[in-house]
Enzyme design. Structure first.
Site, PDB file in Angstrom:
ATOM      1  N   GLY A  13       0.792  -1.228   0.000  1.00  0.00           N
ATOM      2  CA  GLY A  13       0.000   0.000   0.000  1.00  0.00           C
ATOM      3  C   GLY A  13       0.821   1.273   0.000  1.00  0.00           C
ATOM      4  N   CYS A 382     -24.468   0.612 -14.056  1.00  0.00           N
ATOM      5  CA  CYS A 382     -24.602  -0.843 -14.071  1.00  0.00           C
ATOM      6  C   CYS A 382     -25.746  -1.301 -13.150  1.00  0.00           C
ATOM      7  CB  CYS A 382     -23.273  -1.507 -13.709  1.00  0.00           C
ATOM      8  SG  CYS A 382     -23.226  -3.271 -14.122  1.00  0.00           S
ATOM      9  N   HIS A 508     -20.026   0.967 -17.859  1.00  0.00           N
ATOM     10  CA  HIS A 508     -19.198   1.618 -16.836  1.00  0.00           C
ATOM     11  C   HIS A 508     -18.375   2.751 -17.466  1.00  0.00           C
ATOM     12  CE1 HIS A 508     -19.617  -1.185 -13.352  1.00  0.00           C
ATOM     13  NE2 HIS A 508     -19.937  -2.051 -14.307  1.00  0.00           N
ATOM     14  N   GLU A 510     -16.962   5.203 -16.075  1.00  0.00           N
ATOM     15  CA  GLU A 510     -15.842   5.628 -15.221  1.00  0.00           C
ATOM     16  C   GLU A 510     -14.517   5.018 -15.642  1.00  0.00           C
ATOM     17  OE1 GLU A 510     -17.561   2.001 -12.996  1.00  0.00           O
ATOM     18  OE2 GLU A 510     -18.263   3.604 -14.319  1.00  0.00           O
TER      19      GLU A 510
END
Length: 538
Positions: A13, A382, A508, A510
């Site tokens: 991370g 969606c 989608h 995005e």
């Protein structure tokens, strides 16, 4: 062919994906053709069957590949469409080798990690580099150095480094952590030293160290890392926290990272620095005036990375409009336990993203109803498209109990039903309607105005669709399907005529939003939210 491998140490991370994307952006700005590969050491063949809480959003590529969210970052930063081959997993590698063994390709041989698994890894990396015709291929290795899962991949990269001619053609960039302990208040380099030691133990010497920290590293700390990790001081790059991920390339550029890579790899730099458009984008993003608040009503909001592409699409719109976009994260199940108004009061727009399963479904529909009845700009994606259709059927058309057969197989009004080609599907992985599909848009519709054309191509990931048996009844109520597939059978976009901005898409959008090219339906939402806020304030 040149390669840059990006590894990570100390903990996961740290932002290897953003680092790899930023380096790619900088090299592209210098005129080089760049591509990127993400290595995921998990045994899953792809990310498609994983819950978003495991690894965040499942990003969908144009060819239908369901991949790690880092490939979304690569596409956004590089503005390049990637393929599923750009995501290499342990599952893909082992499945390929085992199938070859069963087919007799290794007759008489003992199949082993070295050389058979490592050779397969190298083959896949080189195939992507060759077919992309890239000058430079960036390879990000998921996980942390020292993990058992990533060992075969690191060994394969070690071998490639030698086979490709060493540092002139193959660089290792190691991302590590330099924590600042509150008790002493100074950056501590010991985790970085141990991480590099771990890397050297498997035969890899980093050429560049990206030191993640809260604040810029003092010169003395850089010098210390340089001495103990045996890299030049100018190759120790301070990767401090920034307000926006889009500032990272500019931070690296200021420290001379691009010039160092070009020199180290003997690249012919055909362009002077050309990062000006990126700088303008970041400047617009940091100097917005005013603000609108958009609610994202989801099922996985406990991990914001589950909706990272939605967040980035709204950020792109913020830079485009010059107005700040604040996101109000709402868990759909929380709304179910109260009233929609107490959670959504004051928002200027509502987004209902995709998802699977019946958890939180009623809460999402409560939010849709609130947006529809109160004229709040709305965008459904969606599952959000399907739920908007169900909500309209129930509450406007009077179809009591209307539902999707995904949630209620015995519903009296199955307005959403399984795609016909899914009826015989047994396996879950990679079997949905996936990837880029053409959408035909009705002239004069809001969607037509947003896209500026009547045919588009967008990415899909679904098993269910609007039931054709109910389309006429739904449209008679003013819920108009303004986007359809090429055959005119599958509904792709719906608009509610009696609402200032009520838009939902089966696809989608995005996934194709870019920093300088926001997704049109998101841009429409934000512009509508700005107008809604202006009218509210007046």
């Amino acid at each position: 062919m040149k390669y840059i491998a990006v590894t990570g140490g100390v903990l996961s991370g740290l932002g290897k994906g953003i680092a790899a994307s930023s380096i790619g952006r900088l090299l592209k700005a210098r005129g080089f053709k760049v591509t990127a590969i993400k290595i995921d050491p998990y045994l899953n063949v792809d990310a498609g069957t994983m819950n978003p809480y495991q690894h965040g959003e499942v990003f969908v590529l144009g060819d239908g590949g369901e991949v790690d969210l880092d490939l979304g970052n690569y596409e956004r930063f590089l503005d390049e469409a990637l393929s599923s081959e750009h995501n290499i997993t342990t599952g893909k590698v082992y499945l390929s080798v085992i199938n070859k063994e069963r087919d007799g390709k290794y007759l008489g041989k003992t199949v082993q990690i070295i050389p058979h698994i490592t050779d397969e890894i190298k083959r896949r990396i080189r195939k992507v580099a060759r077919e992309s015709r890239a000058d430079i291929t960036i390879v990000e290795v998921g996980g942390t150095v020292g993990d058992i899962e990533s060992m075969p991949f690191l060994e394969a990269l070690r071998q490639m480094h030698r086979e490709e001619g060493g540092h002139a053609n193959f660089l290792f960039i190691h991302t590590t952590l330099v924590p600042i302990l509150g008790t002493v208040g100074e950056p501590k380099t010991k985790p970085t030293q141990h991480s590099v030691k771990e890397l050297r133990a498997i035969g890899i010497a980093p050429d560049i160290i990206l030191a993640r920290s809260e604040k810029p590293l003092p010169r003395g700390i850089k010098r210390k890392i340089s001495m103990f990790c045996d890299v030049p001081e100018r190759a120790v790059i301070s990767a401090q926290d920034v307000d926006s991920i889009y500032e990272v390339p500019l931070n690296f550029e200021k420290q001379g990272l691009t010039d160092y890579i070009i020199e180290r790899m003997g690249l012919n730099n055909g362009y002077e620095e050309d990062i000006r458009e990126w700088e303008k984008f970041v400047k617009r993003l940091k100097n917005t005036k005013g603000e609108v608040e958009i609610a994202i009503v989801g099922k996985y909001t406990g991990l914001k990375d589950s909706y990272i592409s939605h967040k980035q699409a709204l950020i792109h719109c913020s830079a485009e409009t010059g107005v700040g976009v604040k996101i109000r994260w709402l868990e759909a199940e929380d709304i179910e336990r109260g009233e929609a108004e107490e959670f959504l009061e004051g928002v200027d727009g509502i987004v209902i993203p995709g998802g699977f399963g019946n958890r939180g479904i009623e809460g999402k529909m409560m939010a849709i109803k609130y947006a529809r009845e109160n004229g709040i700009p709305f965008l459904g994606i969606c599952l959000g498209f399907q739920l908007a259709t169900i909500e309209f059927a129930r509450n406007v058309l009077g179809m009591k109990g209307a539902d999707s057969t995904e949630f209620d197989k015995n519903t009296p009004y199955p307005v959403i039903d399984l795609l016909p080609e899914q009826l015989e599907v047994k396996k879950m992985g990679g079997t949905m309607r996936l990837g880029e599909q053409k959408v035909i848009i009705q002239k004069g519709s809001t969607a037509h105005k947003l896209y500026g054309k009547t045919q588009i191509s967008e990415r899909h990931r679904h098993r269910y669709e609007v039931n054709p048996d109910f389309i006429d009844d739904i449209q008679e109520g003013g819920f108009i399907f303004t986007g359809k597939d090429e055959e005119g059978i599958r509904m792709e976009i719906v608009e509610f005529e009696e609402h200032p901005y009520f838009m939902a898409t089966q696809f989608h959008p995005e996934f194709k939003s870019r920093p300088m090219k926001p997704a049109p339906v998101y841009l429409g939402l934000v512009k509508a939210a700005i107008e809604y806020r202006k009218n509210k304030d007046d």
